[in-house]
Write a protein that holds these residues in place. Structure first.
Motif, PDB file in Angstrom:
ATOM      1  N   ALA A   1      20.455  -9.351  -6.814  1.00 36.36           N
ATOM      2  CA  ALA A   1      20.702 -10.167  -8.000  1.00 36.36           C
ATOM      3  C   ALA A   1      19.612 -11.214  -8.216  1.00 36.36           C
ATOM      4  CB  ALA A   1      22.070 -10.843  -7.895  1.00 36.36           C
ATOM      5  N   ILE A   2      18.983 -11.650  -7.130  1.00 39.26           N
ATOM      6  CA  ILE A   2      17.940 -12.671  -7.288  1.00 39.26           C
ATOM      7  C   ILE A   2      16.551 -12.038  -7.300  1.00 39.26           C
ATOM      8  CG2 ILE A   2      19.351 -14.571  -6.390  1.00 39.26           C
ATOM      9  CD1 ILE A   2      17.959 -14.257  -3.710  1.00 39.26           C
ATOM     10  N   GLY A   3      16.507 -10.728  -7.475  1.00 37.64           N
ATOM     11  CA  GLY A   3      15.231 -10.100  -7.780  1.00 37.64           C
ATOM     12  C   GLY A   3      14.456  -9.490  -6.628  1.00 37.64           C
ATOM     13  N   ALA A   4      15.069  -9.377  -5.482  1.00 36.17           N
ATOM     14  CA  ALA A   4      14.365  -8.714  -4.383  1.00 36.17           C
ATOM     15  C   ALA A   4      14.872  -7.276  -4.252  1.00 36.17           C
ATOM     16  CB  ALA A   4      14.574  -9.474  -3.076  1.00 36.17           C
ATOM     17  N   GLU A   5      14.109  -6.502  -3.503  1.00 36.51           N
ATOM     18  CA  GLU A   5      14.463  -5.111  -3.286  1.00 36.51           C
ATOM     19  C   GLU A   5      15.280  -5.034  -2.004  1.00 36.51           C
ATOM     20  OE1 GLU A   5      10.844  -2.716  -3.744  1.00 36.51           O
ATOM     21  OE2 GLU A   5      11.781  -1.323  -2.310  1.00 36.51           O
ATOM     22  N   VAL A   6      16.289  -4.183  -2.005  1.00 35.42           N
ATOM     23  CA  VAL A   6      17.085  -4.093  -0.777  1.00 35.42           C
ATOM     24  C   VAL A   6      17.417  -2.639  -0.490  1.00 35.42           C
ATOM     25  CG1 VAL A   6      19.365  -4.394  -1.867  1.00 35.42           C
ATOM     26  CG2 VAL A   6      19.024  -5.146   0.477  1.00 35.42           C
ATOM     27  N   GLU A   7      17.339  -2.285   0.793  1.00 36.26           N
ATOM     28  CA  GLU A   7      17.713  -0.933   1.213  1.00 36.26           C
ATOM     29  C   GLU A   7      18.636  -1.069   2.418  1.00 36.26           C
ATOM     30  OE1 GLU A   7      14.437   1.659   2.109  1.00 36.26           O
ATOM     31  OE2 GLU A   7      15.757   3.213   2.956  1.00 36.26           O
ATOM     32  N   ILE A   8      19.749  -0.337   2.367  1.00 32.00           N
ATOM     33  CA  ILE A   8      20.664  -0.404   3.511  1.00 32.00           C
ATOM     34  C   ILE A   8      20.522   0.856   4.350  1.00 32.00           C
ATOM     35  CG2 ILE A   8      23.110  -0.363   4.174  1.00 32.00           C
ATOM     36  CD1 ILE A   8      23.629  -2.421   2.016  1.00 32.00           C
TER      37      ILE A   8
ATOM     38  N   ILE B   1      18.601  -8.021   7.100  1.00 33.20           N
ATOM     39  CA  ILE B   1      19.944  -8.561   7.310  1.00 33.20           C
ATOM     40  C   ILE B   1      20.592  -7.694   8.378  1.00 33.20           C
ATOM     41  CG2 ILE B   1      22.172  -9.181   6.300  1.00 33.20           C
ATOM     42  CD1 ILE B   1      20.897  -9.087   3.563  1.00 33.20           C
ATOM     43  N   LEU B   2      21.027  -8.319   9.439  1.00 30.03           N
ATOM     44  CA  LEU B   2      21.745  -7.587  10.475  1.00 30.03           C
ATOM     45  C   LEU B   2      23.196  -8.040  10.461  1.00 30.03           C
ATOM     46  CD1 LEU B   2      19.207  -7.692  13.463  1.00 30.03           C
ATOM     47  CD2 LEU B   2      19.448  -5.960  11.662  1.00 30.03           C
ATOM     48  N   ALA B   3      24.100  -7.064  10.368  1.00 27.46           N
ATOM     49  CA  ALA B   3      25.531  -7.378  10.360  1.00 27.46           C
ATOM     50  C   ALA B   3      26.185  -6.624  11.503  1.00 27.46           C
ATOM     51  CB  ALA B   3      26.152  -6.957   9.033  1.00 27.46           C
ATOM     52  N   THR B   4      26.964  -7.337  12.305  1.00 32.79           N
ATOM     53  CA  THR B   4      27.561  -6.691  13.480  1.00 32.79           C
ATOM     54  C   THR B   4      28.996  -7.132  13.662  1.00 32.79           C
ATOM     55  OG1 THR B   4      27.326  -6.284  15.859  1.00 32.79           O
ATOM     56  CG2 THR B   4      26.820  -8.509  15.120  1.00 32.79           C
ATOM     57  N   PRO B   5      29.839  -6.226  14.128  1.00 35.05           N
ATOM     58  CA  PRO B   5      31.129  -6.684  14.622  1.00 35.05           C
ATOM     59  C   PRO B   5      30.879  -7.417  15.944  1.00 35.05           C
ATOM     60  CG  PRO B   5      30.859  -4.329  15.090  1.00 35.05           C
ATOM     61  CD  PRO B   5      29.665  -4.763  14.291  1.00 35.05           C
TER      62      PRO B   5
ATOM     63  N   ALA C   1      30.530  -6.569   4.460  1.00 38.41           N
ATOM     64  CA  ALA C   1      29.894  -7.887   4.337  1.00 38.41           C
ATOM     65  C   ALA C   1      28.408  -7.725   4.041  1.00 38.41           C
ATOM     66  CB  ALA C   1      30.106  -8.689   5.626  1.00 38.41           C
ATOM     67  N   LEU C   2      27.797  -6.759   4.704  1.00 40.32           N
ATOM     68  CA  LEU C   2      26.379  -6.477   4.476  1.00 40.32           C
ATOM     69  C   LEU C   2      26.135  -6.104   3.016  1.00 40.32           C
ATOM     70  CD1 LEU C   2      23.516  -5.870   5.514  1.00 40.32           C
ATOM     71  CD2 LEU C   2      24.331  -3.636   6.277  1.00 40.32           C
ATOM     72  N   LYS C   3      27.024  -5.296   2.470  1.00 36.48           N
ATOM     73  CA  LYS C   3      26.889  -4.848   1.080  1.00 36.48           C
ATOM     74  C   LYS C   3      26.942  -6.047   0.121  1.00 36.48           C
ATOM     75  CE  LYS C   3      29.389  -1.775  -1.998  1.00 36.48           C
ATOM     76  NZ  LYS C   3      30.590  -0.896  -2.080  1.00 36.48           N
ATOM     77  N   LEU C   4      27.871  -6.970   0.392  1.00 37.36           N
ATOM     78  CA  LEU C   4      27.989  -8.156  -0.467  1.00 37.36           C
ATOM     79  C   LEU C   4      26.730  -9.017  -0.396  1.00 37.36           C
ATOM     80  CD1 LEU C   4      31.706  -9.169   0.250  1.00 37.36           C
ATOM     81  CD2 LEU C   4      30.806  -7.997  -1.786  1.00 37.36           C
ATOM     82  N   ALA C   5      26.188  -9.171   0.794  1.00 38.70           N
ATOM     83  CA  ALA C   5      24.946  -9.952   0.920  1.00 38.70           C
ATOM     84  C   ALA C   5      23.803  -9.236   0.211  1.00 38.70           C
ATOM     85  CB  ALA C   5      24.617 -10.190   2.393  1.00 38.70           C
ATOM     86  N   ALA C   6      23.784  -7.906   0.356  1.00 42.02           N
ATOM     87  CA  ALA C   6      22.711  -7.119  -0.281  1.00 42.02           C
ATOM     88  C   ALA C   6      22.768  -7.233  -1.812  1.00 42.02           C
ATOM     89  CB  ALA C   6      22.812  -5.659   0.154  1.00 42.02           C
ATOM     90  N   GLN C   7      23.993  -7.281  -2.342  1.00 39.35           N
ATOM     91  CA  GLN C   7      24.133  -7.427  -3.796  1.00 39.35           C
ATOM     92  C   GLN C   7      23.493  -8.727  -4.274  1.00 39.35           C
ATOM     93  OE1 GLN C   7      28.375  -7.041  -4.323  1.00 39.35           O
ATOM     94  NE2 GLN C   7      28.301  -4.793  -4.435  1.00 39.35           N
ATOM     95  N   ARG C   8      23.666  -9.783  -3.481  1.00 37.81           N
ATOM     96  CA  ARG C   8      23.073 -11.065  -3.865  1.00 37.81           C
ATOM     97  C   ARG C   8      21.550 -11.005  -3.749  1.00 37.81           C
ATOM     98  NH1 ARG C   8      23.524 -14.770  -7.389  1.00 37.81           N
ATOM     99  NH2 ARG C   8      22.450 -16.672  -6.792  1.00 37.81           N
TER     100      ARG C   8
ATOM    101  N   LEU D   1      27.576 -16.287   2.241  1.00 45.56           N
ATOM    102  CA  LEU D   1      26.793 -15.037   2.187  1.00 45.56           C
ATOM    103  C   LEU D   1      25.710 -15.136   1.127  1.00 45.56           C
ATOM    104  CD1 LEU D   1      29.227 -11.974   2.486  1.00 45.56           C
ATOM    105  CD2 LEU D   1      27.592 -12.805   4.187  1.00 45.56           C
ATOM    106  N   ASP D   2      26.060 -15.727  -0.006  1.00 44.08           N
ATOM    107  CA  ASP D   2      25.073 -15.880  -1.084  1.00 44.08           C
ATOM    108  C   ASP D   2      23.918 -16.773  -0.637  1.00 44.08           C
ATOM    109  OD1 ASP D   2      26.585 -14.290  -2.729  1.00 44.08           O
ATOM    110  OD2 ASP D   2      27.416 -15.923  -3.925  1.00 44.08           O
ATOM    111  N   ARG D   3      24.273 -17.879   0.004  1.00 48.04           N
ATOM    112  CA  ARG D   3      23.204 -18.790   0.455  1.00 48.04           C
ATOM    113  C   ARG D   3      22.323 -18.123   1.502  1.00 48.04           C
ATOM    114  NH1 ARG D   3      26.715 -23.523   0.532  1.00 48.04           N
ATOM    115  NH2 ARG D   3      26.719 -23.355   2.796  1.00 48.04           N
TER     116      ARG D   3
END
Lengths: 178, 178, 178, 178
Positions: free
Chosen positions: A30-37, A74-78, A20-27, A163-165
């Motif tokens: 896509a909107i032009g920010a930098e992301v590192e997981i 972005i924090l993603a947790t079970p 789920a984190l990966k999908l949010a990171a892709q968005r 997730l996109d929003r």
């Protein structure tokens, strides 16, 4: 350019939180920010012992510096036992105000059973405690074991949209608030 | 005879949670129940990875069996970032319903600053999630760094009294509810 | 004989909380305990003003005395804005330790949307604050508008079963703990 | 110009919440924003019954319109039974997304006893539920009965400072986020 760091709170090999984190990171990208997981499965972190010397674990410093240099998280947790994972809480315990203060955060949880917000609520309060902002948008993914297709895409378009929003709000508001 | 297990959520060498736990445990013994303290500083536990194979870590089985065989629990945690420690949550994550269901629990937190109940509240909900009972009595020890004398006794007699009442309620109600 | 009092936190004419409460109360009676429902729609209660004189509102005294004389409580609330209703919280605010201390409580919530536990969690902590016990069993009824048939029975047998278990645990444990 | 609305959750004649709210509002004005206080003691509001017709109570519309037209909110509540007052929750229940969505909120609580954050935490989650933002700054005023001098000023300069910072952050961030 807004920098976002994603941290997933599960160490499971086929983790749905990480997915789920990966999908949010892709968005975010896509909107032009930098992301590192930061994948806690590959970082070597100790249990927090409430002391300050973690020099044997260089990944503690890497975690801290990466978060400190970011604008948003972005924090993603079970959801384990009605709260966030101990693994994620421990990673947060290894950081302090100087790393987390003023960050803008978006929260995701995944659940084995029906929808619930405990992990999200606890994380919201925890992040306030380190003077971070938490955006109103948040996503809980119920019955995560049947939420993704074999390629790792969400089967429910509404959840993907949420997730996109979340990603969009995070980027926009990290910019406004920094 | 009622059996109580105490678990302290701090790995700090001079941990106040462990000290508070010890004082509560003494009262449990004084009123005729059995008590065993599981010190997470000496147990060798892994991070919970959401899988079921921890055979490399025999202390996981020791933790589970000890808790499963007890009637009641005392959980003591430092309040880190407005919640329980990741260390304690991780220990709980390593257990499941079969170990925790029906246990009666008493909760203690220690804080560096002023009084607060976040860690206690989060623990209360977490324990409900594994079908445990949490007694109404709970103790938060504010400014823990100045709460104890050099022999490890509490300087404030009222807090000691509250720990005593917690221990007494725990023993009595573990008996009633089992 | 165990005495249970039920309080529903909704004033809506066709309230689902009141309906769920009624079903739980039926089970309480079926297993031999006494049950009385205080319907906030027919009681005339004021807003709590933090003072002690409510002599103009005899129903305040009726609420207090009925709760004080009971062994256990069922509280049922709609989840409004991610918490219990203000109506139910106000009724609780009108009571104090002397009425609520030591009571054993079972909690039910009804929701318009998907499952969630916020109202239940908040109620759990609130009841601890007045020294009541809250049983581990709790029931959240999602999408309540389609959960009942025209006769007021639950369409999902599993939810009815959970209400039954809540009622049974409440009666048994009110007896053990008094 | 930023518009802030303050709502106090106590109906007590000498309410400390209302007093704390007033002090925060003064700071809001001092830094050039507009502030209006809605005093629930003078508004005539009904209990929320989950229906939509409150035409007999014009103050419901006044509450809704005032909040809808504001950029930010200050909510001040006494902590009753480990949560916000039913009075304040009921006022929030009378509003919905259309009035509260996107507002930026700052939170204050007053307590009779020692410091605690339950009411603040519950409010933080409730406001998220209506898509509002809650700033990280928050103030809990312990032992409120001895916190103010006869002129209504706070005796502890640090608490006043925290109220000032809350007011400043609220105004600045309401501007950034609108």
């Amino acid at each position: 350019m807004v920098k976002i760091v994603g941290i997933g709170g599960s160490l499971r090999s086929n983790s749905y939180s990480q997915q789920a984190l990966k999908l949010a990171a892709q968005r975010v990208e896509a909107i032009g920010a930098e992301v590192e997981i930061l994948d806690l499965r590959s970082l070597k972190l100790p249990f927090c012992d409430g002391e300050s010397d973690y020099s044997e674990y260089p990944d503690v410093e890497r975690l801290r510096a990466t978060v400190e240099n970011a604008d948003g998280l972005i924090l993603a947790t079970p959801e384990y036992h009605g709260s966030l994972s101990g693994v994620l809480k421990n990673a947060l315990d290894l950081m302090s105000f100087e790393h987390l203060d003023g960050k803008v955060a978006g929260l995701i949880s995944v659940l084995g059973g029906q929808a619930n917000s405990n992990a999200l609520n606890d994380l919201r309060v925890i992040l306030r405690w380190v003077h971070a902002w938490v955006i109103p948008e948040q996503v809980a993914i119920p019955q995560a074991w049947k939420a993704f297709d074999p390629e790792g895409k969400l089967l429910d378009a509404k959840i993907q949209e949420r997730l996109d929003r979340l990603a969009e709000s995070l980027v926009q508001n990290s910019e406004k608030l920094r």
